[in-house]
Write an enzyme that holds these catalytic residues in place. Sequence first.
Site, PDB file in Angstrom:
ATOM      1  N   GLY A 142       0.844  -1.188   0.000  1.00 54.87           N
ATOM      2  CA  GLY A 142       0.000   0.000   0.000  1.00 54.87           C
ATOM      3  C   GLY A 142       0.875   1.231   0.000  1.00 54.87           C
ATOM      4  N   PRO A 181      -0.785  15.758  -4.582  1.00 58.04           N
ATOM      5  CG  PRO A 181       0.962  17.285  -4.935  1.00 58.04           C
ATOM      6  CD  PRO A 181       0.391  15.983  -5.442  1.00 58.04           C
ATOM      7  CD  GLU A 212      -5.454  10.292  -3.520  1.00 54.56           C
ATOM      8  OE1 GLU A 212      -4.728  10.104  -4.501  1.00 54.56           O
ATOM      9  OE2 GLU A 212      -5.880   9.368  -2.792  1.00 54.56           O
ATOM     10  NE  ARG A 267     -28.668  14.211  28.346  1.00 54.28           N
ATOM     11  CZ  ARG A 267     -29.478  13.204  28.584  1.00 54.28           C
ATOM     12  NH1 ARG A 267     -30.639  13.116  27.957  1.00 54.28           N
ATOM     13  NH2 ARG A 267     -29.149  12.260  29.440  1.00 54.28           N
ATOM     14  N   GLY A 318      -2.409   8.010   1.300  1.00 54.98           N
ATOM     15  CA  GLY A 318      -1.103   8.115   1.921  1.00 54.98           C
ATOM     16  C   GLY A 318      -1.355   8.205   3.411  1.00 54.98           C
ATOM     17  CG  ASN A 370      -2.327  11.154   8.855  1.00 53.19           C
ATOM     18  OD1 ASN A 370      -2.636  11.244   7.658  1.00 53.19           O
ATOM     19  ND2 ASN A 370      -3.070  11.657   9.819  1.00 53.19           N
TER      20      ASN A 370
HETATM   21  C1  LIG Z   1     -11.498   2.986   3.240  1.00 52.94           C
HETATM   22  C2  LIG Z   1     -10.303   2.876   2.350  1.00 52.94           C
HETATM   23  C3  LIG Z   1     -10.397   3.256   1.022  1.00 52.94           C
HETATM   24  C4  LIG Z   1      -9.297   3.128   0.169  1.00 52.94           C
HETATM   25  N1  LIG Z   1      -9.420   3.449  -1.148  1.00 52.94           N
HETATM   26  C5  LIG Z   1      -8.377   3.212  -2.005  1.00 52.94           C
HETATM   27  C6  LIG Z   1      -8.507   3.420  -3.411  1.00 52.94           C
HETATM   28  O1  LIG Z   1      -9.554   3.858  -3.891  1.00 52.94           O
HETATM   29  N2  LIG Z   1      -7.454   3.120  -4.216  1.00 52.94           N
HETATM   30  C7  LIG Z   1      -6.289   2.644  -3.722  1.00 52.94           C
HETATM   31  O2  LIG Z   1      -5.375   2.396  -4.507  1.00 52.94           O
HETATM   32  N3  LIG Z   1      -6.123   2.430  -2.396  1.00 52.94           N
HETATM   33  C8  LIG Z   1      -7.137   2.698  -1.535  1.00 52.94           C
HETATM   34  N4  LIG Z   1      -6.996   2.489  -0.181  1.00 52.94           N
HETATM   35  C9  LIG Z   1      -5.733   1.956   0.306  1.00 52.94           C
HETATM   36  C10 LIG Z   1      -4.914   2.943   1.122  1.00 52.94           C
HETATM   37  O3  LIG Z   1      -4.392   3.936   0.303  1.00 52.94           O
HETATM   38  C11 LIG Z   1      -3.833   2.137   1.864  1.00 52.94           C
HETATM   39  O4  LIG Z   1      -4.518   1.347   2.832  1.00 52.94           O
HETATM   40  C12 LIG Z   1      -2.798   3.019   2.524  1.00 52.94           C
HETATM   41  O5  LIG Z   1      -1.987   3.652   1.571  1.00 52.94           O
HETATM   42  C13 LIG Z   1      -1.889   2.212   3.484  1.00 52.94           C
HETATM   43  O6  LIG Z   1      -1.376   1.080   2.842  1.00 52.94           O
HETATM   44  P1  LIG Z   1      -1.504  -0.365   3.539  1.00 52.94           P
HETATM   45  O7  LIG Z   1      -2.900  -0.555   3.941  1.00 52.94           O
HETATM   46  O8  LIG Z   1      -0.879  -1.373   2.652  1.00 52.94           O
HETATM   47  O9  LIG Z   1      -0.645  -0.234   4.861  1.00 52.94           O
HETATM   48  P2  LIG Z   1       0.925  -0.516   4.974  1.00 52.94           P
HETATM   49  O10 LIG Z   1       1.643   0.191   3.892  1.00 52.94           O
HETATM   50  O11 LIG Z   1       1.139  -1.976   5.137  1.00 52.94           O
HETATM   51  O12 LIG Z   1       1.257   0.208   6.342  1.00 52.94           O
HETATM   52  C14 LIG Z   1       1.063  -0.398   7.637  1.00 52.94           C
HETATM   53  C15 LIG Z   1       1.496   0.629   8.682  1.00 52.94           C
HETATM   54  O13 LIG Z   1       2.894   0.925   8.515  1.00 52.94           O
HETATM   55  C16 LIG Z   1       3.079   2.305   8.341  1.00 52.94           C
HETATM   56  N5  LIG Z   1       4.178   2.529   7.412  1.00 52.94           N
HETATM   57  C17 LIG Z   1       4.343   2.012   6.166  1.00 52.94           C
HETATM   58  N6  LIG Z   1       5.487   2.431   5.638  1.00 52.94           N
HETATM   59  C18 LIG Z   1       6.077   3.245   6.560  1.00 52.94           C
HETATM   60  C19 LIG Z   1       7.283   3.989   6.610  1.00 52.94           C
HETATM   61  N7  LIG Z   1       8.132   3.998   5.581  1.00 52.94           N
HETATM   62  N8  LIG Z   1       7.558   4.705   7.712  1.00 52.94           N
HETATM   63  C20 LIG Z   1       6.706   4.704   8.778  1.00 52.94           C
HETATM   64  N9  LIG Z   1       5.547   4.010   8.802  1.00 52.94           N
HETATM   65  C21 LIG Z   1       5.230   3.303   7.690  1.00 52.94           C
HETATM   66  C22 LIG Z   1       1.753   2.814   7.764  1.00 52.94           C
HETATM   67  O14 LIG Z   1       1.586   4.188   8.001  1.00 52.94           O
HETATM   68  C23 LIG Z   1       0.778   1.984   8.556  1.00 52.94           C
HETATM   69  O15 LIG Z   1       0.582   2.542   9.822  1.00 52.94           O
HETATM   70  C24 LIG Z   1      -8.066   2.629   0.684  1.00 52.94           C
HETATM   71  C25 LIG Z   1      -7.986   2.276   2.035  1.00 52.94           C
HETATM   72  C26 LIG Z   1      -9.087   2.384   2.861  1.00 52.94           C
HETATM   73  C27 LIG Z   1      -8.945   1.989   4.300  1.00 52.94           C
END
Ligand SMILES: Cc1cc2nc3c(=O)[nH]c(=O)nc-3n(C[C@H](O)[C@H](O)[C@H](O)COP(=O)(O)OP(=O)(O)OC[C@H]3O[C@@H](n4cnc5c(N)ncnc54)[C@H](O)[C@@H]3O)c2cc1C
Length: 376
Positions: A128, A239, A241, A267, A363, A365
């Site tokens: 992700g 940016p 997005e 309330r 992305g 936080n």
């Molecule tokens: C409701 C919802 C809608 C979404 N819609 C879309 C969509 O339309 N299209 C699409 O492509 N994606 C979509 N996403 C996916 C979303 O963009 C990803 O879930 C997000 O980018 C995080 O990736 P991941 O879930 O693989 O987490 P991971 O990348 O596995 O991260 C796990 C944890 O590690 C942290 N982490 C990862 N790398 C680092 C680093 N280098 N330094 C510090 N911390 C780090 C992350 O912040 C997180 O806390 C959606 C997600 C949700 C929940």
Amino acid sequence: MDSEELRIFEGVVDRFLDEHAGPVETARWRSDGAVHKDVWLKAGQAGILGVSIPEAYGGAGADFRYEALLIERMGLKHALNFAIPLHNAVVAPYLVQYAAEDQKRRWLPDVVTGKTILAIAMTEPGSGSDVQAMKTTARRHGDHYVVNGQKTFISNGLHASLIIVAAKTDATAGARGISLFVVDTGKVEGFSRGRLLKKLGQEGRDTTELFFNDMRVPAENLLGGVEGRGFAMLMNKLPQERMVIAWQAMGMIEAALEVTLAYVHERRAFGSPVIEFQNTQFVLAECKTQATIAKVFLYHCTEQLLAGTLDAVTASMAKYWITEVQAKIIDSCLQLFGGYGYMLEYPISEMYKDARGYRIYGGSNEIMKLIIARSL
Ligand SMILES: Cc1cc2nc3c(=O)[nH]c(=O)nc-3n(C[C@H](O)[C@H](O)[C@H](O)COP(=O)(O)OP(=O)(O)OC[C@H]3O[C@@H](n4cnc5c(N)ncnc54)[C@H](O)[C@@H]3O)c2cc1C
């Protein structure tokens, strides 16, 4: 940011939301896991889809202020489960900027009417945040690309019929090996949708898996016409997005303050309205201050976006900071509702659930802080 046209547009948006996105409709979206296609068509008829698509392709040719206003009104009216911001201001700009002229003429008018719903698919089960680690591949075979792989968490995944899919055209080239393809789901073989994913919040947004099994995409649907430009296109569009997410967070903050203020006046506890307690006043004073600072920064970033000067670092600050403020404010507001704040029939509890996703997607936080830190 004010103008007569903006106020007229605000009236159009409010009328649509009052008619088609009230409590009954939004509850149905949540229980169905999606906003029905006919509501998309109604949004198109009302003139709130494809607002910033140029007039030559059926849109209103408006600038980002109109998208921001639409998003804020949707937030204020607690209708953000309808993923218009993604359709209008995240995905459509890729087509406007990078599609070929004949493709724009073919695709964009239906984006404006709501006949075509848009999605973007980057995330995969194994990657992700680390976009470059994606496994989906696209190999050229004559006048087609053959795409194999899968995506997950894709918003609008159930209804979208034009999906921008990121895939590797060269697995050895890192970021330069990523390309974007426009997948016209009704016209390709080897495309399938997975299940509708059950989520903590934003239940009315259809979020699904997508599968590509020897999916044949016409070579002309390679966005931008040249392989390997996908990552650069993503970086160019991220940016905006992030501003779209920040504006959604802002709208929700304002909605949370509005419903909470009304509630604490009504309330009563210990013989007086809850607003009479100094704690309530101080909590709301803190929330209002944070919301005001967030809004001022958001206006600042939006002006930069309109001027074409918003950089990735500042956009990341907006997305990260405003979604953190959103979480704090909604949590504080929910507390002021007491037990009712925990009941799903009160919008504040839905906002609490919906808000949680904002710190993760677009992305995470942590990735926002990484981008900011790299600039120091
Ligand atoms: C409701 C919802 C809608 C979404 N819609 C879309 C969509 O339309 N299209 C699409 O492509 N994606 C979509 N996403 C996916 C979303 O963009 C990803 O879930 C997000 O980018 C995080 O990736 P991941 O879930 O693989 O987490 P991971 O990348 O596995 O991260 C796990 C944890 O590690 C942290 N982490 C990862 N790398 C680092 C680093 N280098 N330094 C510090 N911390 C780090 C992350 O912040 C997180 O806390 C959606 C997600 C949700 C929940």
